[in-house]
Scaffold this motif. Structure first.
Motif, PDB file in Angstrom:
ATOM      1  N   VAL A   1      -0.407  34.485  64.833  1.00 52.93           N
ATOM      2  CA  VAL A   1       0.874  33.783  64.811  1.00 52.93           C
ATOM      3  C   VAL A   1       1.164  33.445  63.355  1.00 52.93           C
ATOM      4  O   VAL A   1       0.363  32.780  62.696  1.00 52.93           O
ATOM      5  N   VAL A   2       2.297  33.922  62.855  1.00 51.68           N
ATOM      6  CA  VAL A   2       2.717  33.663  61.485  1.00 51.68           C
ATOM      7  C   VAL A   2       3.774  32.571  61.541  1.00 51.68           C
ATOM      8  O   VAL A   2       4.754  32.684  62.288  1.00 51.68           O
ATOM      9  N   ARG A   3       3.562  31.520  60.757  1.00 45.79           N
ATOM     10  CA  ARG A   3       4.489  30.391  60.751  1.00 45.79           C
ATOM     11  C   ARG A   3       5.050  30.153  59.359  1.00 45.79           C
ATOM     12  O   ARG A   3       4.360  30.334  58.369  1.00 45.79           O
ATOM     13  N   LYS A   4       6.311  29.698  59.338  1.00 48.61           N
ATOM     14  CA  LYS A   4       6.944  29.251  58.097  1.00 48.61           C
ATOM     15  C   LYS A   4       7.502  27.863  58.396  1.00 48.61           C
ATOM     16  O   LYS A   4       8.230  27.689  59.379  1.00 48.61           O
ATOM     17  N   ASP A   5       7.116  26.890  57.585  1.00 44.40           N
ATOM     18  CA  ASP A   5       7.527  25.493  57.793  1.00 44.40           C
ATOM     19  C   ASP A   5       7.166  25.007  59.198  1.00 44.40           C
ATOM     20  O   ASP A   5       7.906  24.246  59.811  1.00 44.40           O
ATOM     21  N   GLY A   6       6.044  25.481  59.728  1.00 47.13           N
ATOM     22  CA  GLY A   6       5.570  25.048  61.038  1.00 47.13           C
ATOM     23  C   GLY A   6       6.218  25.752  62.216  1.00 47.13           C
ATOM     24  O   GLY A   6       5.802  25.564  63.348  1.00 47.13           O
ATOM     25  N   GLN A   7       7.216  26.559  61.980  1.00 46.75           N
ATOM     26  CA  GLN A   7       7.905  27.284  63.051  1.00 46.75           C
ATOM     27  C   GLN A   7       7.393  28.723  63.096  1.00 46.75           C
ATOM     28  O   GLN A   7       7.313  29.391  62.066  1.00 46.75           O
ATOM     29  N   ALA A   8       7.071  29.201  64.289  1.00 50.02           N
ATOM     30  CA  ALA A   8       6.580  30.567  64.444  1.00 50.02           C
ATOM     31  C   ALA A   8       7.691  31.558  64.107  1.00 50.02           C
ATOM     32  O   ALA A   8       8.793  31.471  64.655  1.00 50.02           O
ATOM     33  N   VAL A   9       7.402  32.468  63.183  1.00 49.68           N
ATOM     34  CA  VAL A   9       8.367  33.511  62.831  1.00 49.68           C
ATOM     35  C   VAL A   9       7.936  34.875  63.357  1.00 49.68           C
ATOM     36  O   VAL A   9       8.757  35.774  63.465  1.00 49.68           O
ATOM     37  N   ALA A  10       6.665  35.022  63.702  1.00 47.62           N
ATOM     38  CA  ALA A  10       6.182  36.293  64.263  1.00 47.62           C
ATOM     39  C   ALA A  10       4.873  36.056  64.996  1.00 47.62           C
ATOM     40  O   ALA A  10       4.074  35.205  64.607  1.00 47.62           O
ATOM     41  N   GLN A  11       4.687  36.818  66.063  1.00 48.62           N
ATOM     42  CA  GLN A  11       3.409  36.860  66.760  1.00 48.62           C
ATOM     43  C   GLN A  11       3.085  38.336  66.926  1.00 48.62           C
ATOM     44  O   GLN A  11       3.783  39.057  67.631  1.00 48.62           O
ATOM     45  N   LEU A  12       2.022  38.769  66.236  1.00 46.49           N
ATOM     46  CA  LEU A  12       1.689  40.181  66.187  1.00 46.49           C
ATOM     47  C   LEU A  12       0.341  40.441  66.845  1.00 46.49           C
ATOM     48  O   LEU A  12      -0.625  39.715  66.596  1.00 46.49           O
ATOM     49  N   PRO A  13       0.237  41.487  67.678  1.00 44.10           N
ATOM     50  CA  PRO A  13      -1.068  41.841  68.239  1.00 44.10           C
ATOM     51  C   PRO A  13      -1.951  42.448  67.152  1.00 44.10           C
ATOM     52  O   PRO A  13      -1.461  43.047  66.205  1.00 44.10           O
ATOM     53  N   LEU A  14      -3.255  42.291  67.308  1.00 42.30           N
ATOM     54  CA  LEU A  14      -4.204  42.850  66.337  1.00 42.30           C
ATOM     55  C   LEU A  14      -4.691  44.223  66.769  1.00 42.30           C
ATOM     56  O   LEU A  14      -5.850  44.569  66.596  1.00 42.30           O
ATOM     57  N   THR A  15      -3.790  45.008  67.336  1.00 45.53           N
ATOM     58  CA  THR A  15      -4.178  46.329  67.822  1.00 45.53           C
ATOM     59  C   THR A  15      -3.709  47.462  66.923  1.00 45.53           C
ATOM     60  O   THR A  15      -4.313  48.534  66.920  1.00 45.53           O
ATOM     61  N   THR A  16      -2.645  47.252  66.162  1.00 39.12           N
ATOM     62  CA  THR A  16      -2.126  48.306  65.300  1.00 39.12           C
ATOM     63  C   THR A  16      -1.898  47.771  63.893  1.00 39.12           C
ATOM     64  O   THR A  16      -1.657  46.586  63.698  1.00 39.12           O
ATOM     65  N   ALA A  17      -1.953  48.661  62.934  1.00 36.66           N
ATOM     66  CA  ALA A  17      -1.739  48.290  61.540  1.00 36.66           C
ATOM     67  C   ALA A  17      -0.257  48.008  61.302  1.00 36.66           C
ATOM     68  O   ALA A  17       0.608  48.741  61.790  1.00 36.66           O
ATOM     69  N   LYS A  18      -0.010  46.920  60.558  1.00 43.04           N
ATOM     70  CA  LYS A  18       1.367  46.549  60.282  1.00 43.04           C
ATOM     71  C   LYS A  18       1.389  45.574  59.118  1.00 43.04           C
ATOM     72  O   LYS A  18       0.429  44.857  58.876  1.00 43.04           O
TER      73      LYS A  18
END
Length: 139
Positions: free
Chosen positions: A54-71
């Protein structure tokens, strides 16, 4: 009735003297304790595998990415762009405009509950998954 104190010369002073005092039962007890510690370490000191970040900016989630593929994902913050790199089973902050680069130096994260915080740019990463043993701040 008088009680005599043991003389200082009767106490063991070297490791060889102490070892001579151990009986077979003492060795058995110490061996069993050591075996228990060694056997329990891999069983108790493991977390599950992370499945997403889960990637957050200012405490708000901006992306949730699976750890299955490169990105790679770019998150804009007050100082500039933070680049997050995802590889199968792990994630890291590839680059950040912060002055000390703590989140970049943290390297690859792969355990659930692990966190990387780029405080100057207000961006953070959190790995999610089952069986998170503890958070990364408790290491």
């Amino acid at each position: 009735m008088s009680h005599k104190k043991p003389s200082p010369t009767s106490l063991p002073t070297s490791p060889a003297d102490w070892l001579s005092l151990l009986r077979p039962g003492d060795w058995l007890t110490a061996s069993c304790a050591l075996l228990l510690v060694v056997a329990s370490f891999p069983l108790l000191w493991r977390g599950g595998t992370a499945d997403a970040v889960v990637v957050r900016k200012d405490g708000q989630a901006v992306a949730q990415l699976p750890l299955t593929t490169a990105k790679k994902i770019v998150v804009a913050g007050p100082l500039g762009e933070t680049v997050v790199e995802v590889q199968p089973g792990r994630v890291r902050v590839l680059s950040d405009p912060g002055p000390r680069q703590y989140c970049v130096k943290q390297g690859w994260l792969s355990r659930p509950g692990a966190v990387a915080i780029c405080a100057p740019n207000h961006v953070s990463l959190t790995l999610t998954g089952r069986d998170a043993g503890h958070d990364s701040l408790a290491y």
